[in-house]
Design a protein around this motif. Structure first.
Motif, PDB file in Angstrom:
ATOM      1  N   ALA A 111       6.982   6.201  -7.390  1.00 46.97           N
ATOM      2  CA  ALA A 111       5.677   5.527  -7.402  1.00 46.97           C
ATOM      3  C   ALA A 111       5.447   4.768  -8.709  1.00 46.97           C
ATOM      4  CB  ALA A 111       4.553   6.538  -7.170  1.00 46.97           C
ATOM      5  N   ASP A 112       5.970   5.289  -9.828  1.00 47.49           N
ATOM      6  CA  ASP A 112       5.764   4.632 -11.120  1.00 47.49           C
ATOM      7  C   ASP A 112       6.377   3.231 -11.157  1.00 47.49           C
ATOM      8  OD1 ASP A 112       4.380   6.788 -12.041  1.00 47.49           O
ATOM      9  OD2 ASP A 112       6.047   7.624 -13.222  1.00 47.49           O
ATOM     10  N   LYS A 113       7.424   3.010 -10.353  1.00 48.14           N
ATOM     11  CA  LYS A 113       8.073   1.705 -10.355  1.00 48.14           C
ATOM     12  C   LYS A 113       7.173   0.620  -9.759  1.00 48.14           C
ATOM     13  CE  LYS A 113      12.680   3.773  -9.856  1.00 48.14           C
ATOM     14  NZ  LYS A 113      13.888   3.917  -8.995  1.00 48.14           N
ATOM     15  N   LEU A 114       6.176   1.039  -8.985  1.00 50.37           N
ATOM     16  CA  LEU A 114       5.245   0.095  -8.357  1.00 50.37           C
ATOM     17  C   LEU A 114       3.810   0.493  -8.696  1.00 50.37           C
ATOM     18  CD1 LEU A 114       6.991  -0.060  -4.870  1.00 50.37           C
ATOM     19  CD2 LEU A 114       6.943  -1.914  -6.542  1.00 50.37           C
ATOM     20  N   ALA A 115       3.622   0.914  -9.941  1.00 53.84           N
ATOM     21  CA  ALA A 115       2.330   1.467 -10.356  1.00 53.84           C
ATOM     22  C   ALA A 115       1.171   0.503 -10.125  1.00 53.84           C
ATOM     23  CB  ALA A 115       2.403   1.877 -11.827  1.00 53.84           C
ATOM     24  N   TYR A 116       1.429  -0.793 -10.256  1.00 47.65           N
ATOM     25  CA  TYR A 116       0.343  -1.778 -10.116  1.00 47.65           C
ATOM     26  C   TYR A 116      -0.268  -1.755  -8.721  1.00 47.65           C
ATOM     27  CZ  TYR A 116       4.082  -4.651  -8.009  1.00 47.65           C
ATOM     28  OH  TYR A 116       5.121  -5.127  -7.227  1.00 47.65           O
ATOM     29  N   LEU A 117       0.495  -1.336  -7.706  1.00 43.76           N
ATOM     30  CA  LEU A 117      -0.035  -1.281  -6.350  1.00 43.76           C
ATOM     31  C   LEU A 117      -1.047  -0.153  -6.174  1.00 43.76           C
ATOM     32  CD1 LEU A 117       3.143  -1.807  -4.143  1.00 43.76           C
ATOM     33  CD2 LEU A 117       1.365  -3.474  -4.676  1.00 43.76           C
ATOM     34  N   PHE A 118      -0.978   0.858  -7.030  1.00 45.28           N
ATOM     35  CA  PHE A 118      -1.827   2.029  -6.868  1.00 45.28           C
ATOM     36  C   PHE A 118      -3.051   1.993  -7.783  1.00 45.28           C
ATOM     37  CE2 PHE A 118       2.577   3.308  -5.860  1.00 45.28           C
ATOM     38  CZ  PHE A 118       2.396   3.531  -4.500  1.00 45.28           C
ATOM     39  N   ASP A 119      -3.181   0.934  -8.553  1.00 38.86           N
ATOM     40  CA  ASP A 119      -4.338   0.786  -9.444  1.00 38.86           C
ATOM     41  C   ASP A 119      -5.378  -0.089  -8.748  1.00 38.86           C
ATOM     42  OD1 ASP A 119      -6.140   0.639 -11.478  1.00 38.86           O
ATOM     43  OD2 ASP A 119      -4.816  -0.353 -12.916  1.00 38.86           O
ATOM     44  N   VAL A 120      -6.080   0.464  -7.759  1.00 41.94           N
ATOM     45  CA  VAL A 120      -7.010  -0.355  -6.986  1.00 41.94           C
ATOM     46  C   VAL A 120      -8.310  -0.632  -7.729  1.00 41.94           C
ATOM     47  CG1 VAL A 120      -6.085   0.337  -4.740  1.00 41.94           C
ATOM     48  CG2 VAL A 120      -7.928   1.681  -5.785  1.00 41.94           C
ATOM     49  N   GLU A 121      -8.457  -0.062  -8.941  1.00 41.73           N
ATOM     50  CA  GLU A 121      -9.625  -0.418  -9.747  1.00 41.73           C
ATOM     51  C   GLU A 121      -9.524  -1.871 -10.187  1.00 41.73           C
ATOM     52  OE1 GLU A 121     -12.068   1.679  -9.815  1.00 41.73           O
ATOM     53  OE2 GLU A 121     -10.802   3.086  -8.741  1.00 41.73           O
ATOM     54  N   LYS A 122      -8.301  -2.387 -10.247  1.00 40.72           N
ATOM     55  CA  LYS A 122      -8.098  -3.805 -10.514  1.00 40.72           C
ATOM     56  C   LYS A 122      -8.146  -4.565  -9.191  1.00 40.72           C
ATOM     57  CE  LYS A 122      -5.018  -3.285 -14.511  1.00 40.72           C
ATOM     58  NZ  LYS A 122      -3.652  -3.587 -15.037  1.00 40.72           N
ATOM     59  N   THR A 123      -8.617  -5.780  -9.250  1.00 41.39           N
ATOM     60  CA  THR A 123      -8.543  -6.648  -8.080  1.00 41.39           C
ATOM     61  C   THR A 123      -7.213  -7.389  -8.149  1.00 41.39           C
ATOM     62  OG1 THR A 123     -10.919  -6.960  -7.958  1.00 41.39           O
ATOM     63  CG2 THR A 123      -9.565  -8.599  -6.861  1.00 41.39           C
ATOM     64  N   PHE A 124      -6.332  -7.122  -7.218  1.00 43.55           N
ATOM     65  CA  PHE A 124      -5.047  -7.803  -7.223  1.00 43.55           C
ATOM     66  C   PHE A 124      -4.761  -8.345  -5.832  1.00 43.55           C
ATOM     67  CE2 PHE A 124      -3.943  -3.486  -5.990  1.00 43.55           C
ATOM     68  CZ  PHE A 124      -3.065  -3.694  -4.933  1.00 43.55           C
ATOM     69  N   TRP A 125      -3.779  -9.210  -5.773  1.00 40.89           N
ATOM     70  CA  TRP A 125      -3.389  -9.851  -4.521  1.00 40.89           C
ATOM     71  C   TRP A 125      -1.918 -10.185  -4.662  1.00 40.89           C
ATOM     72  CZ3 TRP A 125      -6.851 -12.088  -0.593  1.00 40.89           C
ATOM     73  CH2 TRP A 125      -6.198 -12.869   0.360  1.00 40.89           C
ATOM     74  N   ILE A 126      -1.104  -9.685  -3.741  1.00 36.57           N
ATOM     75  CA  ILE A 126       0.339  -9.888  -3.785  1.00 36.57           C
ATOM     76  C   ILE A 126       0.766 -10.585  -2.506  1.00 36.57           C
ATOM     77  CG2 ILE A 126       2.614  -8.773  -3.879  1.00 36.57           C
ATOM     78  CD1 ILE A 126       1.034  -8.402  -6.440  1.00 36.57           C
ATOM     79  N   GLU A 127       1.615 -11.599  -2.633  1.00 32.98           N
ATOM     80  CA  GLU A 127       2.247 -12.185  -1.450  1.00 32.98           C
ATOM     81  C   GLU A 127       3.754 -12.173  -1.653  1.00 32.98           C
ATOM     82  OE1 GLU A 127       2.558 -16.485   0.714  1.00 32.98           O
ATOM     83  OE2 GLU A 127       0.557 -15.603   0.597  1.00 32.98           O
ATOM     84  N   GLU A 128       4.462 -11.787  -0.600  1.00 28.62           N
ATOM     85  CA  GLU A 128       5.916 -11.664  -0.658  1.00 28.62           C
ATOM     86  C   GLU A 128       6.529 -12.303   0.579  1.00 28.62           C
ATOM     87  OE1 GLU A 128       9.707 -10.445  -2.074  1.00 28.62           O
ATOM     88  OE2 GLU A 128       7.749 -10.647  -3.054  1.00 28.62           O
ATOM     89  N   PHE A 129       7.666 -12.953   0.408  1.00 29.15           N
ATOM     90  CA  PHE A 129       8.408 -13.445   1.564  1.00 29.15           C
ATOM     91  C   PHE A 129       8.926 -12.256   2.368  1.00 29.15           C
ATOM     92  CE2 PHE A 129       8.936 -17.074  -1.360  1.00 29.15           C
ATOM     93  CZ  PHE A 129       8.498 -18.102  -0.528  1.00 29.15           C
ATOM     94  N   MET A 130       8.930 -12.400   3.676  1.00 29.12           N
ATOM     95  CA  MET A 130       9.521 -11.351   4.508  1.00 29.12           C
ATOM     96  C   MET A 130      11.028 -11.562   4.600  1.00 29.12           C
ATOM     97  SD  MET A 130       7.364  -9.957   7.698  1.00 29.12           S
ATOM     98  CE  MET A 130       6.796 -11.418   8.526  1.00 29.12           C
ATOM     99  N   SER A 131      11.751 -10.463   4.485  1.00 25.07           N
ATOM    100  CA  SER A 131      13.189 -10.514   4.729  1.00 25.07           C
ATOM    101  C   SER A 131      13.422 -10.679   6.222  1.00 25.07           C
ATOM    102  CB  SER A 131      13.836  -9.214   4.251  1.00 25.07           C
ATOM    103  OG  SER A 131      13.368  -8.126   5.041  1.00 25.07           O
ATOM    104  N   PRO A 132      14.620 -11.126   6.644  1.00 29.25           N
ATOM    105  CA  PRO A 132      14.911 -11.194   8.085  1.00 29.25           C
ATOM    106  C   PRO A 132      14.715  -9.859   8.789  1.00 29.25           C
ATOM    107  CG  PRO A 132      16.586 -12.388   6.836  1.00 29.25           C
ATOM    108  CD  PRO A 132      15.718 -11.679   5.827  1.00 29.25           C
ATOM    109  N   GLU A 133      15.008  -8.740   8.092  1.00 26.97           N
ATOM    110  CA  GLU A 133      14.838  -7.425   8.703  1.00 26.97           C
ATOM    111  C   GLU A 133      13.361  -7.155   9.004  1.00 26.97           C
ATOM    112  OE1 GLU A 133      18.570  -7.461   6.368  1.00 26.97           O
ATOM    113  OE2 GLU A 133      16.495  -7.995   5.884  1.00 26.97           O
ATOM    114  N   MET A 134      12.483  -7.504   8.058  1.00 20.01           N
ATOM    115  CA  MET A 134      11.047  -7.321   8.289  1.00 20.01           C
ATOM    116  C   MET A 134      10.551  -8.224   9.403  1.00 20.01           C
ATOM    117  SD  MET A 134       9.166  -6.780   4.611  1.00 20.01           S
ATOM    118  CE  MET A 134      10.207  -7.754   3.540  1.00 20.01           C
TER     119      MET A 134
END
Length: 317
Positions: free
Chosen positions: A137-160
């Motif tokens: 979880a520490d490797k993606l800590a920014y995703l778990f800090d919902v006190e911050k307003t964040f927005w992430i966009e990622e390309f989907m892999s062919p598998e997704m």
């Protein structure tokens, strides 16, 4: 059709959204498929395949059914040549993509006219997600800090992308549907998080809605001008930010620097042209603004592992 719209109304009630606020939007949507899977209190899934009767934007309100959670939306968009011309340069990301945001954040959702959308939206409780990730979880800590307003966009892999298509067309007969959908939702999240680990390292700061809007204006303008890159000064002026801030926020949201992202979009479009159109490698290169075809070839090979001609021979429809 009636059943699907009734499901949307029930979902709105569960999420605490005003029914009156979605009635107009529901009437504009033609559902090929809609499946809502209640796995609360950990997760809620919405699997849908739809086409809008006209272009409209829907303002999604904060979701309160989960106190702290993430909203993760996996989206395939299928655009015909005719529809693409009609859409023109409007703000539409037609790449298969994923958006991640805290569930309490308002957002604008665009439904373009006559465009087929396949979408898997997962509302997931934060502590459940942490347990799923475990010691990593520490490797993606920014995703778990919902006190911050964040927005992430990622390309989907062919598998997704393939998994989204599978779920959007799935018959639920003769399967253990809740177990199956939980498994597939976690598989999508695993694939997404594996992609996020490959991102360029950057600090994650609180983002205002105005900053998110500005960086999307830059991204959409880049996508609309793949054959001719905008200058640094043009992008800075467009964003209303200084260059350093624009670069930082762009990388935070999209996971790539501006020029790297621009080239990624060009290579994705080159692959589509080589696969779907009767164009030579040189025609595709020139169409995307490459005066040096050797450079185009090297860049394409870096992205796809094969030179354009070999890739085209292997993948052309």
């Amino acid at each position: 059709m009636f059943d699907e719209k009734r499901k949307m109304r029930r979902l709105a009630e569960k999420l605490g959204l005003s029914l009156a606020s979605i009635e107009k939007e529901i009437k504009l949507l033609h559902f090929n498929r809609l499946n809502i899977v209640d796995l609360m209190p950990e997760m809620l899934l919405m699997v849908r395949s739809l086409i809008a009767a006209q272009t409209f934007t829907y303002k999604r309100k904060p979701i309160g059914v989960i106190e702290k959670g993430l909203l993760i939306s996996f989206q395939n968009i299928f655009i015909t040549e005719e529809t693409g011309k009609a859409i023109g340069k409007r703000a539409l990301n037609n790449q298969p993509h994923v958006r991640i945001m805290p569930s309490h954040l308002e957002s604008q959702v665009l439904f373009p006219k006559d465009v087929h959308v396949q979408q898997i939206t997962i509302l997931v409780e934060l502590e459940y997600l942490k347990r799923f990730v475990g010691n990593d979880a520490d490797k993606l800590a920014y995703l778990f800090d919902v006190e911050k307003t964040f927005w992430i966009e990622e390309f989907m892999s062919p598998e997704m992308s393939n998994l989204v298509a599978e779920l959007a067309n799935l018959s639920t007969e003769n399967i253990l549907s809740q177990a199956f959908y939980r498994l597939k939702a976690l598989e999508l999240i695993y694939l997404l998080f594996s992609n996020l680990l490959k991102r360029e390292k950057t600090e994650h700061h609180h983002l205002s809605n105005a900053e998110i809007d500005a960086v999307y204006l830059v991204r959409n303008t880049i996508e609309s001008n793949l054959e001719k890159p905008l200058t640094k000064d043009e992008l800075v002026k467009l964003s209303g930010m200084n260059e350093l801030k624009l670069r930082r926020i762009f990388t935070q949201v999209f996971g790539k620097g501006i020029y790297e992202y621009y080239n990624h979009l060009r290579m994705q479009k080159a692959a589509r042209l080589l696969k779907q159109e009767d164009l030579s490698v040189s025609e595709v290169g020139y169409q995307l603004g490459f005066s040096n075809l050797s450079y185009f070839g090297r860049l394409f090979e870096k992205h796809f592992g094969l030179k354009p001609k070999k890739w085209s021979d292997k993948n052309r429809i």
